[in-house]
Design a protein around this motif. Structure first.
Motif, PDB file in Angstrom:
ATOM      1  N   LEU A 168     -45.876 -38.848 -19.855  1.00 39.57           N
ATOM      2  CA  LEU A 168     -46.225 -38.834 -21.200  1.00 39.57           C
ATOM      3  C   LEU A 168     -44.976 -39.012 -22.319  1.00 39.57           C
ATOM      4  O   LEU A 168     -43.929 -38.721 -22.230  1.00 39.57           O
ATOM      5  CB  LEU A 168     -46.696 -37.459 -21.683  1.00 39.57           C
ATOM      6  N   ASN A 169     -45.539 -39.873 -23.414  1.00 37.08           N
ATOM      7  CA  ASN A 169     -44.688 -40.193 -24.446  1.00 37.08           C
ATOM      8  C   ASN A 169     -45.082 -39.527 -25.692  1.00 37.08           C
ATOM      9  O   ASN A 169     -46.050 -39.898 -26.527  1.00 37.08           O
ATOM     10  CB  ASN A 169     -44.709 -41.826 -24.828  1.00 37.08           C
ATOM     11  N   GLU A 170     -44.225 -38.567 -25.747  1.00 36.86           N
ATOM     12  CA  GLU A 170     -44.584 -37.689 -26.903  1.00 36.86           C
ATOM     13  C   GLU A 170     -44.426 -38.175 -28.556  1.00 36.86           C
ATOM     14  O   GLU A 170     -45.241 -37.878 -29.408  1.00 36.86           O
ATOM     15  CB  GLU A 170     -43.431 -36.359 -27.184  1.00 36.86           C
ATOM     16  N   ASP A 171     -43.670 -39.103 -28.497  1.00 38.93           N
ATOM     17  CA  ASP A 171     -43.514 -39.607 -29.963  1.00 38.93           C
ATOM     18  C   ASP A 171     -44.572 -40.727 -30.473  1.00 38.93           C
ATOM     19  O   ASP A 171     -44.695 -41.039 -31.621  1.00 38.93           O
ATOM     20  CB  ASP A 171     -42.235 -40.790 -29.729  1.00 38.93           C
ATOM     21  N   ALA A 172     -45.529 -41.014 -29.283  1.00 40.10           N
ATOM     22  CA  ALA A 172     -46.654 -41.863 -29.899  1.00 40.10           C
ATOM     23  C   ALA A 172     -47.434 -41.496 -30.701  1.00 40.10           C
ATOM     24  O   ALA A 172     -48.444 -42.049 -31.337  1.00 40.10           O
ATOM     25  CB  ALA A 172     -47.128 -42.391 -28.483  1.00 40.10           C
ATOM     26  N   LEU A 192     -44.340 -47.101 -28.524  1.00 39.40           N
ATOM     27  CA  LEU A 192     -45.655 -46.121 -29.017  1.00 39.40           C
ATOM     28  C   LEU A 192     -46.685 -46.257 -27.908  1.00 39.40           C
ATOM     29  O   LEU A 192     -47.662 -45.604 -28.089  1.00 39.40           O
ATOM     30  CB  LEU A 192     -46.344 -46.603 -30.239  1.00 39.40           C
ATOM     31  N   SER A 193     -46.656 -46.568 -26.747  1.00 38.80           N
ATOM     32  CA  SER A 193     -47.246 -46.479 -25.819  1.00 38.80           C
ATOM     33  C   SER A 193     -47.423 -45.087 -25.357  1.00 38.80           C
ATOM     34  O   SER A 193     -46.408 -44.363 -25.381  1.00 38.80           O
ATOM     35  CB  SER A 193     -47.015 -47.235 -24.393  1.00 38.80           C
ATOM     36  N   LEU A 194     -48.681 -44.738 -24.817  1.00 37.97           N
ATOM     37  CA  LEU A 194     -48.893 -43.081 -24.594  1.00 37.97           C
ATOM     38  C   LEU A 194     -48.182 -42.528 -23.551  1.00 37.97           C
ATOM     39  O   LEU A 194     -47.874 -41.364 -23.549  1.00 37.97           O
ATOM     40  CB  LEU A 194     -50.511 -42.856 -24.403  1.00 37.97           C
ATOM     41  N   PHE A 195     -47.731 -43.594 -22.487  1.00 33.63           N
ATOM     42  CA  PHE A 195     -46.752 -42.935 -21.508  1.00 33.63           C
ATOM     43  C   PHE A 195     -46.095 -43.999 -21.044  1.00 33.63           C
ATOM     44  O   PHE A 195     -46.462 -45.219 -21.415  1.00 33.63           O
ATOM     45  CB  PHE A 195     -47.857 -42.523 -20.348  1.00 33.63           C
ATOM     46  N   GLY A 196     -44.834 -43.737 -20.335  1.00 35.42           N
ATOM     47  CA  GLY A 196     -44.049 -44.695 -19.973  1.00 35.42           C
ATOM     48  C   GLY A 196     -44.230 -44.626 -18.485  1.00 35.42           C
ATOM     49  O   GLY A 196     -44.769 -43.780 -17.859  1.00 35.42           O
ATOM     50  N   ALA A 197     -43.904 -45.866 -17.803  1.00 35.35           N
ATOM     51  CA  ALA A 197     -44.272 -45.914 -16.321  1.00 35.35           C
ATOM     52  C   ALA A 197     -42.643 -46.160 -15.855  1.00 35.35           C
ATOM     53  O   ALA A 197     -42.103 -46.818 -16.210  1.00 35.35           O
ATOM     54  CB  ALA A 197     -44.873 -47.305 -16.091  1.00 35.35           C
ATOM     55  N   ALA A 245     -54.859 -47.489 -32.386  1.00 33.15           N
ATOM     56  CA  ALA A 245     -54.477 -48.162 -33.622  1.00 33.15           C
ATOM     57  C   ALA A 245     -53.239 -48.070 -33.893  1.00 33.15           C
ATOM     58  O   ALA A 245     -52.416 -49.100 -34.315  1.00 33.15           O
ATOM     59  CB  ALA A 245     -55.500 -47.985 -34.527  1.00 33.15           C
ATOM     60  N   GLY A 246     -52.604 -47.055 -33.658  1.00 33.35           N
ATOM     61  CA  GLY A 246     -51.121 -46.722 -33.914  1.00 33.35           C
ATOM     62  C   GLY A 246     -50.281 -47.472 -33.102  1.00 33.35           C
ATOM     63  O   GLY A 246     -48.992 -47.720 -33.440  1.00 33.35           O
ATOM     64  N   ILE A 247     -50.580 -47.828 -31.964  1.00 34.37           N
ATOM     65  CA  ILE A 247     -49.674 -48.541 -31.057  1.00 34.37           C
ATOM     66  C   ILE A 247     -49.302 -49.936 -31.324  1.00 34.37           C
ATOM     67  O   ILE A 247     -48.152 -50.255 -31.009  1.00 34.37           O
ATOM     68  CB  ILE A 247     -50.401 -48.727 -29.705  1.00 34.37           C
ATOM     69  N   VAL A 248     -50.068 -50.446 -32.191  1.00 36.15           N
ATOM     70  CA  VAL A 248     -49.868 -52.031 -32.618  1.00 36.15           C
ATOM     71  C   VAL A 248     -48.589 -52.163 -33.318  1.00 36.15           C
ATOM     72  O   VAL A 248     -48.154 -53.195 -33.218  1.00 36.15           O
ATOM     73  CB  VAL A 248     -51.092 -52.554 -33.431  1.00 36.15           C
ATOM     74  N   GLY A 269     -49.506 -52.161 -25.287  1.00 36.74           N
ATOM     75  CA  GLY A 269     -48.618 -51.476 -24.363  1.00 36.74           C
ATOM     76  C   GLY A 269     -49.050 -51.192 -22.894  1.00 36.74           C
ATOM     77  O   GLY A 269     -50.250 -51.388 -22.656  1.00 36.74           O
ATOM     78  N   GLN A 270     -48.323 -51.092 -22.104  1.00 41.02           N
ATOM     79  CA  GLN A 270     -48.742 -50.782 -20.552  1.00 41.02           C
ATOM     80  C   GLN A 270     -49.466 -51.779 -19.838  1.00 41.02           C
ATOM     81  O   GLN A 270     -50.574 -51.685 -19.245  1.00 41.02           O
ATOM     82  CB  GLN A 270     -49.249 -49.439 -20.386  1.00 41.02           C
TER      83      GLN A 270
END
Length: 1015
Positions: A253-257, A221-226, A212-215, A182-183
């Motif tokens: 911040l992406n809380e769902d990640a 699941l990126s830790l933040f959005g741009a 590892a959870g982003i894959v 991501g990102q």
């Protein structure tokens, strides 16, 4: 429902077939016809490409090797070895992506079966069952689409990779450097830096599990959005700025990640990779609080510097590696290059500090109104061009506080069909869009700030451009978008801000750019591509923005070539009017009128336009262009890469004309162009190719560029020094008194001011550094106040702090330079008349290159006999006493004022007369009555003898005779003595009256007679 059951049935059949086929592969049965077909069509597995050929972001280092920025395209990657990765990170990925990685041979049969069951239950393909090895070969060789045939090829290739690569660790290393997280982060090192601003080796167990959870779903699941600034969610937690390909976005911040992190930790505990205590610690760690968007910049510097580095690196790669632009771009962004820059950060900071003081430095030249702005405004304070058209609308008259666009009632209407028709300069349109006009405001420092706006968000099928600022928007669009506009009680229409975008911070005006170069190496030491730090302002005015260089071009295009072709600093040039092809007086000087005969030195220092044009005409435009090639202003190899417009490029409008001599060019040059050109003057006539890159190294192919710049001998060292010596006069106290320093360091410079003061330039140098600066409004309809003196002061303001600790140094005069006395007006050796010029002694000292010292005695001064009555040549009718010998100047070629509307230069009164006096001599005496009662009669003979005869009241006559040789004779004739007065003569006796005859005696006794006799 029936179709869904049938679909599940066939999927199950296919999965069973696939599993059976894989089992056959595992036991070595590879004879099936379909498998042979797949094997033949499958890509050839090359372990070397899997392990080594990874796309990796490049790095920019400073001149001392310190990392200042990492550059990448949207695929940002930094490679690390398996040993550099923490074990808990590897365990996290294995746990969640391929828990039997260490035991299977590339294909996990158990995983395939579980995947098949899960897909059957879901009624769709929800789980692929791919191992880490399969994901790796998919990233390298295959497309990501889910097709059964591709899955089989993927399995086949995974088996091949496992067979050909001995160490499983190598497969993991290749995978963890490629996996998308991501990102724009490809690989765990890039992700660690983007999400946590730390090296991968520093990740905690919880952070590793989060990555590892982003894959599973990088987009979700990126830790933040741009987000773009105008699109940030109202309830989002802003983390800071985030850059993508140099574009500034806002990280939210992406809380769902972080829910996925807990699942990964559970798998790690289940598989025995972490203990219960480690699990509890990690599960309670607030990973979200540690998210810190990473900046690819270690030093905060202008994006214009970064962009120039990238552009130059592309050019180097294309030349050195003989690549296409596309391939060079790929190598730049993914080739893991190490690029060292030439920027000196100490010099850069001092230059930037001066720009922070820009308003203070230039405010003394203000003439009221915004900073050094000379413009017209209408009643609404809108800025107008010379033709009365609006250049920028004033913000308050253009937008509401809520940024709605104002359209007054007389500027719009509705036609019979209900269409909205605008007729206003606030909106322009063509077949591609409806464009909102730019506007301006004033900031707290009384600087103009301009803002651009986007086009209206109206699809092309809904509007028609009618020309003359008229646009029709169809009623159906208005019906479909009722929020597009509102109208108040006064009939003012407001277009909603949701239908167009405007810049948030705008661009401060006037704008400016500066480039500083070490002339001895060609290295760019500092660069400012724009004034101010607005993210809205993306224009690089240092290396991409062109403007006419005005008089700053004269040393390069005119006078240096002239010195190389027979001229000297003493050569006489005549500041006289010329005419263009239409018969108009051209060019004009910055001052009114014309000065007449001056030396080349004076013409250069005083920036006289007429002499620049006539000199260029004498040496020829073609000759000038040859030197401009050496100065780097014309690219002979590839004209498309320069800013000079040749006749070949455009036969109708080009720069191959005499306007070149005064810098009135079609396009102009960049600040970098001008600074680079002036380095040849500063470096004894040698120009080294300007660069912002010291070296380029590749991990794979070694040194690509070693920073050794090509050099070109443009001028002789003598010519370079002579031009420099003249340009020192523009800085010295006795001339302008600005731009100097107190450090004993020589300075030379040339300013330039374009027509209507739309551009101010200065290009200057000292024995250490060369610089060029431009100041002006982006929209050249706005002129500037002040004069070129402010450019000298600005030059000193940034250059003096830079060189204050440098050793005193002068421009070293070549041994081949000599000094000789000459006639100031002709440039030749003085004649006996040179010192008799009516203006005073005209003998001056000037510098010459050996072999160019004049040998001819000046003939410009002549001594003539003139009639003192009219200063014309004395004729045979002119009496000697009215003749006088005077020294005059005799032009060659002669000038006839009648051909130029009777315009005469300032020195015309010293011009030798060519006509003879026709005044006749009139010897008629002149009588003067004096206050003492005397009378003087003056007579003059043809020979010039003046006789003055004065008669005094007493009759004395004084005669003074003045001879032409100065002899004077004086005579006095006394008044004549009066003759003696004769004795008075007696009065003559009167003639007696004749005695009358006596009367007869009366008789006695007569009384009357008696009485008479006694009386």
């Amino acid at each position: 429902m029936v179709l869904k059951i049938i679909k599940r049935f066939f999927q199950t059949i296919l999965l069973v077939v696939m599993v059976a086929f894989l089992l056959v592969l595992v036991v070595g049965c590879m004879l099936g016809a379909s498998f042979v077909k797949i094997a033949k069509s499958a890509p050839d597995v090359q372990p070397q490409s899997i392990l080594m050929e990874l796309a990796e972001n490049s790095k920019i280092l400073d001149k001392d090797g310190n990392l200042i920025e990492e550059i990448a395209s949207e695929e940002y990657r930094e490679i690390v070895t398996y040993e550099q990765m923490p074990k808990h990170l590897i365990d996290a990925f294995v746990s969640v992506e391929d828990e039997r990685f260490w035991t299977h041979n590339g294909v996990d049969i158990q995983g395939v079966i579980v995947s098949a069951i899960d897909n059957f239950r879901a009624g769709d393909i929800v789980r692929g069952g791919s191992t880490i090895t399969q994901q790796l070969v998919r990233n390298i060789y295959l497309s990501p689409d889910v097709q059964w045939e591709r899955k089989i090829v993927e399995m086949y290739l995974a088996l091949q990779v496992t067979d050909k690569i001995e160490r499983k660790e190598d497969i993991l290393e290749a995978y963890l450097n490629r996996v998308y997280l991501g990102q724009h982060a490809y690989g765990v090192q890039a992700a660690s830096k983007i999400y946590f601003s730390k090296d991968v080796s520093e990740l905690t167990i919880a952070q590793a599990a989060t990555l590892a959870g982003i894959v599973k779903s990088p987009s979700n699941l990126s830790l933040f959005g741009a987000y773009y600034p105008q699109s940030v969610p109202s309830n989002g937690k802003i983390l800071g700025d985030f850059y993508v390909a140099d574009q500034s976005l806002i990280a939210v911040l992406n809380e769902d990640a972080f829910e996925r992190k807990d699942y990964v930790l559970e798998k790690m505990k289940e598989l025995g990779y972490i203990t219960e205590a480690q699990y509890n610690s990690a599960i309670n760690e607030d990973v979200a609080a540690s998210v810190k968007p990473g900046s690819k910049k270690q030093i905060d510097y202008s994006s214009h510097i970064s962009n120039l580095i990238r552009r130059e690196a592309l050019d180097i790669l294309m030349e050195k590696k003989e690549m296409s632009k596309e391939d060079a771009s790929t190598m730049l962004y993914t080739g893991g290059l190490t690029i060292k820059t030439t920027i000196d950060w100490d010099i850069q900071k001092k230059l930037e500090k001066t720009y922070e003081d820009f308003t203070k430095i230039f405010s003394q030249y203000n003439e009221g109104g915004p900073l050094i702005a000379d413009y017209k405004i209408d009643d609404g304070r809108n800025i107008l061009d010379p033709n009365g058209r609006v250049v920028f609308f004033y913000r308050d008259s253009f937008l509401t506080e809520e940024n709605k666009l104002k359209i007054r009632s007389h500027l719009y209407s509705f036609n019979d069909a209900g269409d909205l028709v605008f007729e206003t300069e606030r909106l322009t349109s063509d077949e591609n869009g409806i464009y909102v006009k730019s506007f301006y405001d004033l900031n707290e420092d009384n600087n103009i700030v301009t803002y651009r706006a986007s086009s209206l968000l109206v699809p092309t099928e809904y509007f028609e451009a009618l020309g003359n600022y008229t646009t029709r928007i169809e009623k159906r669009f208005l019906d479909e978008h009722p929020d597009f506009y509102t109208v108040d009680e006064d009939g003012v229409l407001y277009i909603s801000k949701d239908y167009f975008n405007i810049e948030e911070k705008g661009t401060v005006q006037p704008q400016s750019a500066t480039v500083i170069i070490d002339q001895h190496t060609g290295y760019i030491k500092a660069l400012v591509g724009a004034r101010g730090n607005s993210p809205d302002d993306t224009i690089d005015r240092a290396s991409l923005f062109t403007r006419p260089p005005a008089s700053a071009i004269k040393p390069l295009a005119v006078y240096a070539p002239a010195l190389e072709n027979g001229f000297t600093l003493a050569t006489a040039l005549d500041d006289l009017p010329n005419k263009d092809h239409e018969g108009n007086i051209w060019p004009k000087n910055y001052y009114a009128g014309f000065k007449g005969i001056v030396s080349l030195r004076y013409a250069l220092v005083d920036s006289i336009n007429t002499t620049a044009v006539t000199t260029l005409n004498k040496i020829g435009v073609d000759t000038s262009m040859e030197y401009l090639k050496g100065f780097g202003l014309i690219n002979q190899k590839d004209p498309s890469k320069d800013n000079f417009i040749s006749r070949e490029e455009n036969s109708a409008y080009n720069d191959e004309n005499l306007a070149l001599g005064i810098g009135a060019l079609s396009r102009g040059f960049t600040v970098k162009d001008m600074a680079s050109a002036y380095t040849a003057l500063a470096n004894e006539g040698v120009r080294k190719e300007t660069s912002i890159i010291l070296s380029i190294e590749s991990n794979r192919s070694g040194t690509i560029y070693d920073g050794k710049a090509e050099e070109t001998r443009v001028l002789s060292k003598e010519t370079a020094w002579l031009i420099t010596n003249a340009l020192q006069d523009t800085i010295k106290e006795d001339y302008y008194g600005r731009g100097q320093n107190d450090f004993g360091i020589d300075v030379a410079a040339k300013t330039g001011t374009s027509d209507e003061r739309r551009d101010y330039w200065i290009a200057g140098y000292n024995p250490y550094l060369t610089a060029a600066t431009w100041v002006g409004f982006d929209n050249n309809s706005i002129s500037l106040t002040g004069n070129s003196n402010m450019m000298r002061e600005f030059f000193a303001a940034y250059m003096n702090p830079i060189i204050e600790d440098y050793e005193p140094k002068t421009f070293e005069m070549p041994d081949t330079i000599v000094r000789e006395q000459v006639d100031k007006l002709s440039g030749d050796l003085p004649s006996k008349l040179t010192r008799k010029d009516p203006r005073g002694n005209m003998v001056v000292s000037e510098y010459f290159a050996e072999g160019t010292v004049p040998t001819k005695v000046s003939e410009i001064h002549v001594e003539l006999e003139i009639d003192t009555r009219n200063n014309l040549l004395a004729s045979n009718k002119t009496p000697k006493f009215l003749r006088e010998k005077k020294v005059f100047v005799q032009r060659d070629p002669a000038y006839n004022p009648e051909e130029f509307d009777d315009i005469v230069p300032d020195d015309w009164k010293y011009e030798a007369p060519t006509k003879y006096s026709n005044l006749a001599f009139n010897p008629k005496p002149v009588t003067e009555k004096n206050s003492d009662g005397s009378t003087t009669v003056i007579t003059t003979s043809f020979e010039g003898v003046i006789t003055k005869v004065t008669t005094l009241p007493d009759g004395t006559v004084v005669t003074v005779v003045e001879y032409p040789d100065g002899k004077v004779e004086r005579t006095t004739k006394p008044a004549p003595k009066p003759e003696p007065t004769p004795a008075p003569k007696p009065d003559p006796q009167p003639t007696p009256e004749p005695t009358p005859e006596p009367e007869p005696v009366p008789d006695p006794g007569t009384d009357d007679g008696e009485s008479d006799n006694n009386d």
